[in-house]
Design a protein around this motif. Structure first.
Motif, PDB file in Angstrom:
ATOM      1  N   THR A  98      43.963 -34.559 -31.554  1.00 26.32           N
ATOM      2  CA  THR A  98      42.511 -33.863 -32.672  1.00 26.32           C
ATOM      3  C   THR A  98      42.873 -32.393 -31.046  1.00 26.32           C
ATOM      4  O   THR A  98      43.052 -32.772 -30.055  1.00 26.32           O
ATOM      5  CB  THR A  98      41.763 -34.584 -32.059  1.00 26.32           C
ATOM      6  N   ILE A  99      42.429 -31.497 -30.762  1.00 32.50           N
ATOM      7  CA  ILE A  99      41.812 -30.808 -29.962  1.00 32.50           C
ATOM      8  C   ILE A  99      40.851 -30.170 -30.220  1.00 32.50           C
ATOM      9  O   ILE A  99      39.262 -30.102 -31.435  1.00 32.50           O
ATOM     10  CB  ILE A  99      42.746 -29.099 -30.551  1.00 32.50           C
ATOM     11  N   ALA A 100      39.356 -29.755 -28.845  1.00 30.28           N
ATOM     12  CA  ALA A 100      38.262 -29.779 -28.992  1.00 30.28           C
ATOM     13  C   ALA A 100      38.238 -28.451 -28.461  1.00 30.28           C
ATOM     14  O   ALA A 100      39.024 -28.720 -26.658  1.00 30.28           O
ATOM     15  CB  ALA A 100      37.711 -31.314 -28.334  1.00 30.28           C
ATOM     16  N   SER A 101      37.601 -27.609 -28.268  1.00 26.31           N
ATOM     17  CA  SER A 101      36.336 -26.866 -27.283  1.00 26.31           C
ATOM     18  C   SER A 101      35.123 -26.678 -28.020  1.00 26.31           C
ATOM     19  O   SER A 101      34.702 -26.580 -28.993  1.00 26.31           O
ATOM     20  CB  SER A 101      37.456 -25.732 -27.456  1.00 26.31           C
ATOM     21  N   SER A 102      34.177 -26.600 -27.128  1.00 23.76           N
ATOM     22  CA  SER A 102      33.239 -25.874 -27.234  1.00 23.76           C
ATOM     23  C   SER A 102      32.412 -26.568 -28.264  1.00 23.76           C
ATOM     24  O   SER A 102      31.765 -26.385 -28.903  1.00 23.76           O
ATOM     25  CB  SER A 102      33.201 -24.440 -27.675  1.00 23.76           C
ATOM     26  N   GLY A 103      32.420 -28.503 -28.594  1.00 19.06           N
ATOM     27  CA  GLY A 103      31.508 -29.346 -29.085  1.00 19.06           C
ATOM     28  C   GLY A 103      32.133 -29.273 -29.977  1.00 19.06           C
ATOM     29  O   GLY A 103      31.747 -29.692 -31.484  1.00 19.06           O
ATOM     30  N   GLU A 104      33.343 -28.580 -30.869  1.00 24.76           N
ATOM     31  CA  GLU A 104      34.157 -28.160 -31.990  1.00 24.76           C
ATOM     32  C   GLU A 104      35.412 -29.542 -31.660  1.00 24.76           C
ATOM     33  O   GLU A 104      36.218 -29.059 -30.567  1.00 24.76           O
ATOM     34  CB  GLU A 104      34.383 -26.854 -32.506  1.00 24.76           C
ATOM     35  N   SER A 176      40.607 -29.330 -24.716  1.00 17.57           N
ATOM     36  CA  SER A 176      41.735 -30.592 -24.777  1.00 17.57           C
ATOM     37  C   SER A 176      42.442 -30.974 -25.831  1.00 17.57           C
ATOM     38  O   SER A 176      41.492 -30.788 -27.312  1.00 17.57           O
ATOM     39  CB  SER A 176      40.796 -31.483 -23.905  1.00 17.57           C
ATOM     40  N   PHE A 177      43.412 -31.279 -25.863  1.00 15.01           N
ATOM     41  CA  PHE A 177      43.964 -32.051 -27.070  1.00 15.01           C
ATOM     42  C   PHE A 177      44.915 -33.478 -26.843  1.00 15.01           C
ATOM     43  O   PHE A 177      44.562 -33.267 -25.419  1.00 15.01           O
ATOM     44  CB  PHE A 177      45.013 -31.170 -27.438  1.00 15.01           C
ATOM     45  N   TYR A 178      44.378 -34.760 -27.429  1.00 17.65           N
ATOM     46  CA  TYR A 178      44.581 -35.796 -27.299  1.00 17.65           C
ATOM     47  C   TYR A 178      44.840 -36.486 -28.951  1.00 17.65           C
ATOM     48  O   TYR A 178      44.365 -36.344 -30.025  1.00 17.65           O
ATOM     49  CB  TYR A 178      43.162 -36.707 -26.822  1.00 17.65           C
ATOM     50  N   ARG A 179      46.117 -37.842 -28.457  1.00 14.02           N
ATOM     51  CA  ARG A 179      45.621 -38.392 -30.076  1.00 14.02           C
ATOM     52  C   ARG A 179      45.716 -39.704 -29.464  1.00 14.02           C
ATOM     53  O   ARG A 179      45.552 -40.429 -28.326  1.00 14.02           O
ATOM     54  CB  ARG A 179      47.246 -37.968 -30.779  1.00 14.02           C
TER      55      ARG A 179
END
Length: 179
Positions: A98-104, A176-179
């Motif tokens: 899952t990748i996240a940036s600027s609330g998305e 950020s990205f995470y699982r």
């Protein structure tokens, strides 16, 4: 085709077919397993978790068909063990994130297919142009570089421990990205 070239081809095909059928005993009733058994005597199924492939590899759900195409099952990457900060290997990064940036947040997929900028990456379900443009990834020391067309860096991230990577986009902003 001259007959002297055709005869060896016909003989080879004939003997090859006879040899393979006779070798495995297709027509021999004595070589047939009893109904309900598999030839070769495979062991019975094991309890979950016992005898699984290393890393617990599984076949993922098929992807939806592309416009006018057909769905194809995709092998999922084995679950990754938590990554210690600073000790990141290429195989630790494979698979879905899952990748996240600027609330998305959306999905990021990384493979070891060679690509301009390193290895192939793709996103799914992203609405921002920055996240949609990710097409490659590479490992530079302990830093993960996400890149776009032509290998242009888009974001640089470091392991934050566990299975999480944090960093910033080239134009600014947290990624950020995470699982």
């Amino acid at each position: 085709m001259p007959v002297n070239r055709l005869i060896p081809v016909v003989c080879a095909l004939t003997l090859g077919g006879c040899g393979s059928i006779g070798a495995i005993g297709i027509n021999s009733p004595s070589n047939q397993p009893p109904p309900g058994q598999v030839a070769g005597g495979l062991p019975p199924p094991m309890a979950p978790g016992v005898g699984e492939p290393p890393g617990g590899a599984v076949i993922a759900e098929p992807l939806p068909p592309a416009a006018g195409g057909t769905a194809t099952p995709v092998a999922a990457a084995p679950p990754a063990a938590p990554v210690a900060s600073g000790t990141v290997g290429r195989t630790d990064l494979l698979g879905g994130w899952t990748i996240a940036s600027s609330g998305e947040s959306c999905q990021l997929f990384m493979t070891l297919t060679s690509w301009t900028g390193g290895y192939r990456a793709s996103t799914r379900g992203c609405s921002s142009d920055m996240l949609k443009s990710i097409s490659a990834w590479n490992l530079q020391g302990s830093q993960v570089v996400l890149a776009g067309q032509g290998g242009t860096p888009i974001a640089r991230l470091q392991s934050s421990g566990g299975s999480r990577f944090d960093g910033s986009a080239e134009g600014g902003g947290a990624v950020s990205f995470y699982r």
